[in-house]
Design an enzyme around this catalytic site. Structure first.
Site, PDB file in Angstrom:
ATOM      1  N   GLY A 190       0.792  -1.212   0.000  1.00  0.00           N
ATOM      2  CA  GLY A 190       0.000   0.000   0.000  1.00  0.00           C
ATOM      3  C   GLY A 190       0.829   1.270   0.000  1.00  0.00           C
ATOM      4  O   GLY A 190       0.294   2.355   0.191  1.00  0.00           O
ATOM      5  N   TYR A 193      12.699   1.865 -10.350  1.00  0.00           N
ATOM      6  CA  TYR A 193      11.622   2.816 -10.063  1.00  0.00           C
ATOM      7  C   TYR A 193      11.020   3.333 -11.365  1.00  0.00           C
ATOM      8  O   TYR A 193      11.724   3.934 -12.182  1.00  0.00           O
ATOM      9  CB  TYR A 193      12.151   3.976  -9.219  1.00  0.00           C
ATOM     10  CG  TYR A 193      11.110   5.041  -8.942  1.00  0.00           C
ATOM     11  CD1 TYR A 193       9.966   4.733  -8.221  1.00  0.00           C
ATOM     12  CD2 TYR A 193      11.268   6.340  -9.419  1.00  0.00           C
ATOM     13  CE1 TYR A 193       8.996   5.699  -7.972  1.00  0.00           C
ATOM     14  CE2 TYR A 193      10.309   7.312  -9.172  1.00  0.00           C
ATOM     15  CZ  TYR A 193       9.173   6.975  -8.446  1.00  0.00           C
ATOM     16  OH  TYR A 193       8.223   7.932  -8.210  1.00  0.00           O
ATOM     17  N   ARG A 215      -8.701  -9.561  -0.753  1.00  0.00           N
ATOM     18  CA  ARG A 215      -9.970  -9.153  -0.124  1.00  0.00           C
ATOM     19  C   ARG A 215     -10.880  -8.493  -1.160  1.00  0.00           C
ATOM     20  O   ARG A 215     -10.457  -8.224  -2.281  1.00  0.00           O
ATOM     21  CB  ARG A 215      -9.669  -8.121   0.960  1.00  0.00           C
ATOM     22  CG  ARG A 215      -8.963  -6.914   0.360  1.00  0.00           C
ATOM     23  CD  ARG A 215      -8.831  -5.727   1.276  1.00  0.00           C
ATOM     24  NE  ARG A 215      -8.419  -4.553   0.520  1.00  0.00           N
ATOM     25  CZ  ARG A 215      -7.165  -4.248   0.213  1.00  0.00           C
ATOM     26  NH1 ARG A 215      -6.176  -5.018   0.620  1.00  0.00           N
ATOM     27  NH2 ARG A 215      -6.898  -3.161  -0.492  1.00  0.00           N
TER      28      ARG A 215
HETATM   29  C1  MV4 Z   1       6.373   1.510  -7.342  1.00  0.00           C
HETATM   30  C2  MV4 Z   1       6.392   2.757  -8.004  1.00  0.00           C
HETATM   31  C3  MV4 Z   1       7.293   2.923  -9.017  1.00  0.00           C
HETATM   32  N1  MV4 Z   1       8.137   1.928  -9.364  1.00  0.00           N
HETATM   33  N2  MV4 Z   1       7.228   0.549  -7.725  1.00  0.00           N
HETATM   34  C4  MV4 Z   1       2.939   2.594  -4.168  1.00  0.00           C
HETATM   35  C5  MV4 Z   1       1.951   1.671  -3.596  1.00  0.00           C
HETATM   36  C6  MV4 Z   1       2.637   0.380  -3.494  1.00  0.00           C
HETATM   37  N3  MV4 Z   1       1.725  -0.681  -3.749  1.00  0.00           N
HETATM   38  C7  MV4 Z   1       3.724   0.448  -4.517  1.00  0.00           C
HETATM   39  N4  MV4 Z   1       3.791   1.807  -4.953  1.00  0.00           N
HETATM   40  C8  MV4 Z   1       4.639   2.183  -5.945  1.00  0.00           C
HETATM   41  N5  MV4 Z   1       5.503   1.242  -6.360  1.00  0.00           N
HETATM   42  C9  MV4 Z   1       8.090   0.766  -8.705  1.00  0.00           C
HETATM   43  N6  MV4 Z   1       8.931  -0.212  -9.054  1.00  0.00           N
HETATM   44  C10 MV4 Z   1       5.494   3.734  -7.579  1.00  0.00           C
HETATM   45  C11 MV4 Z   1       4.624   3.464  -6.548  1.00  0.00           C
HETATM   46  C12 MV4 Z   1       3.742   4.531  -6.150  1.00  0.00           C
HETATM   47  C13 MV4 Z   1       2.365   4.455  -6.400  1.00  0.00           C
HETATM   48  C14 MV4 Z   1       1.763   3.340  -6.975  1.00  0.00           C
HETATM   49  C15 MV4 Z   1       0.408   3.293  -7.228  1.00  0.00           C
HETATM   50  C16 MV4 Z   1      -0.390   4.371  -6.865  1.00  0.00           C
HETATM   51  C17 MV4 Z   1       0.178   5.473  -6.293  1.00  0.00           C
HETATM   52  C18 MV4 Z   1       1.550   5.539  -6.039  1.00  0.00           C
HETATM   53  C19 MV4 Z   1       2.105   6.678  -5.455  1.00  0.00           C
HETATM   54  C20 MV4 Z   1       3.440   6.741  -5.231  1.00  0.00           C
HETATM   55  C21 MV4 Z   1       4.263   5.658  -5.574  1.00  0.00           C
END
Ligand code: MV4
Length: 462
Positions: free
Chosen positions: A164, A202, A291
């Site tokens: 999350g 990232y 869920r």
């Molecule tokens: C990431 C990402 C960029 N690259 N992973 C945020 C929620 C968590 N489930 C994982 N998240 C992210 N993982 C990689 N490899 C960016 C996010 C992220 C994000 C993802 C979905 C919705 C909103 C977000 C807000 C900030 C960062």
């Protein structure tokens, strides 16, 4: 079929589950804290049991109290809703040990997906596309730097026990990584009592697109398409829609069948959501939620399928009565999460709802426990309503949403309705041109405009 289900939750989802049960001829038991004695789902359930004091740890997270309530009232099954104990494998196990059915997947599956490293490993084995990253945990700074050089910067460090979005750290070079790696582990330790972390490339500007699945215990799986949940603030979704403005029919079918095959490989049963990042036409698995989710209604609106009723049927061992060919995607649906908060500062606004007039009319759905005179307790999540609208075209859906938001009257507490009105008037949103950063950037710009206005009005007064 079950004769009686205990609903181990509160708020709009408790009411939603109560409705599904009654439409299936199933009796219900509500459990509630002392703060929720006047809740609508408590009134509408066939029976109610008070299980403790307001703080969630003393009531909605009290496993023994909930299971005792189920045994005393003769319930056959427990529906955990979302949040609280819905993804707690120990609770699911305890429920089964007491001869009751946990409405969800097996405890083993919950555990597998709860640990983000084992979840990612299983996703790879099951055939899902993932973000390039470390093979398992990253245990030393040397290993972190080596991994970063293999996958290339920027990288993101995530907690294996997290999820999350909590406790993630980003680094663009060795120097930042050396600084962030120990911080990530320390924060993981304090947030999740587990300092195991892993690393990924990232992705800088992805969308968040998730696939809804429905699987029975006999190996049948269907997908119900996607939801675009990119509009979020501080890892809290604000508005969700289906279909995603970024996908066409072929892309939906392709990722849908990949996900269905993966769920079959995993032996998954129950409803589930597979979350992906989506960038430049590619999907990357992030995590799986075992869920029912807050935003499930947008999928119900475009498929006509009652996901909670299906979840209850498959938990009872029924064979899915749907094949993929029976699932038809029609039209557009958008959900606005309405929180009792100041729409600019997001400070929670608990208290008495003095006026409540929910919108209605064709293709407008309001899921809420609130009624005029209801007192919003300060102890729980601030989401008090979900407004979901449907339209045959995205434009008609947007026009209907605008109309419904205008019709909504809530007095006594502040709500995020004005925020939704602003969002849906933005050209980027109207065009479907947004990613996971869009909303926070928009809010930053709004803040700047407000500050400039304040400065110029002050100088004007002089
Ligand atoms: C990431 C990402 C960029 N690259 N992973 C945020 C929620 C968590 N489930 C994982 N998240 C992210 N993982 C990689 N490899 C960016 C996010 C992220 C994000 C993802 C979905 C919705 C909103 C977000 C807000 C900030 C960062």
């Amino acid at each position: 079929m079950f004769e009686k289900i205990l609903i181990a939750n509160r708020g709009e989802i408790a009411l939603r589950i109560n409705r599904a049960c009654h439409e299936m001829g199933i009796k219900t038991v509500a459990v509630h804290s002392t703060a929720d004695a006047d809740a609508m789902h408590v009134r509408l359930a066939d029976e109610a049991v008070c299980i403790g004091s307001p703080l969630a740890k003393d009531s909605y997270l009290n496993k023994a109290a909930i299971i005792s309530a189920a045994l005393i009232t003769g319930a056959d099954a427990i529906h955990p809703g979302y949040g609280f104990l819905s993804e707690n494998a120990d609770f699911a196990e305890m429920v089964e040990e007491h001869g009751l059915t946990f409405i969800g997947p097996t405890p083993k599956m919950i555990r597998l997906m709860g640990d983000k490293i084992t979840a990612k490993k299983s996703a790879i084995e099951a055939g899902l596309p993932v973000v390039p990253g470390s093979k398992g945990s990253v245990d030393t700074i040397e290993q972190a730097i080596q991994t970063a050089h293999e996958i290339g910067y920027p990288i993101i460090i995530k907690a294996s026990a997290g999820g999350g979005g909590k406790g993630m750290k980003i680094a663009f070079n060795d120097e930042e990584l050396k600084e962030m790696y120990p911080i990530a582990r320390r924060e993981a330790k304090s947030n999740f009592a587990n300092d195991i972390v892993y690393m990924e490339k990232y992705l800088q500007n992805p969308r968040h697109i998730e696939i809804q699945v429905l699987a029975d215990t006999h190996g049948n799986v269907v997908h119900l398409g996607e939801r675009d949940c990119s509009l979020q603030r501080h890892n809290q979704k604000v508005l969700e829609e289906s279909p995603s403005p970024a996908l066409n029919k072929e892309q939906r079918q392709k990722i849908g069948s990949i996900v269905c095959n993966a769920m079959k490989n995993l032996g998954y049963s129950s409803v589930g959501t597979i979350e992906f990042l989506y960038e430049n036409g590619e999907f990357y698995f992030m995590e799986m939620n075992t869920r029912i989710q807050v935003e499930h209604p947008v999928t119900e609106m475009v498929t006509g399928i009652d996901i909670i009723q299906e979840q209850i049927r498959v938990a009872n061992g029924a064979v899915l009565d749907l094949t993929q060919e029976d699932v038809h995607f029609d039209g557009f649906a958008i959900e606005c999460r309405i929180n009792a908060e100041n729409p600019e500062t997001f400070i929670p606004s608990a208290g008495k709802v003095t006026t409540w007039h929910a919108p209605g009319g064709l293709w407008v759905r309001v899921d809420s426990e609130v009624y005029a005179g209801y007192v919003i307790p300060p102890y729980y999540d601030s989401m008090i309503a979900k407004l979901i609208v449907f339209g045959r075209t995205r434009n008609s859906c947007l026009m209907r949403l605008k109309r419904a938001l205008e019709e909504f009257v809530i007095e006594g507490v502040q709500t995020t309705i004005p925020l939704h009105q602003k969002i849906i008037a933005q050209p980027d949103f109207i065009d479907g041109q947004y990613n996971i950063h869009w909303l926070e950037n928009f809010l930053k710009k709004q803040e700047e405009i407000k500050r400039e206005e304040e400065t110029s009005s002050q100088s004007g007064e002089k």
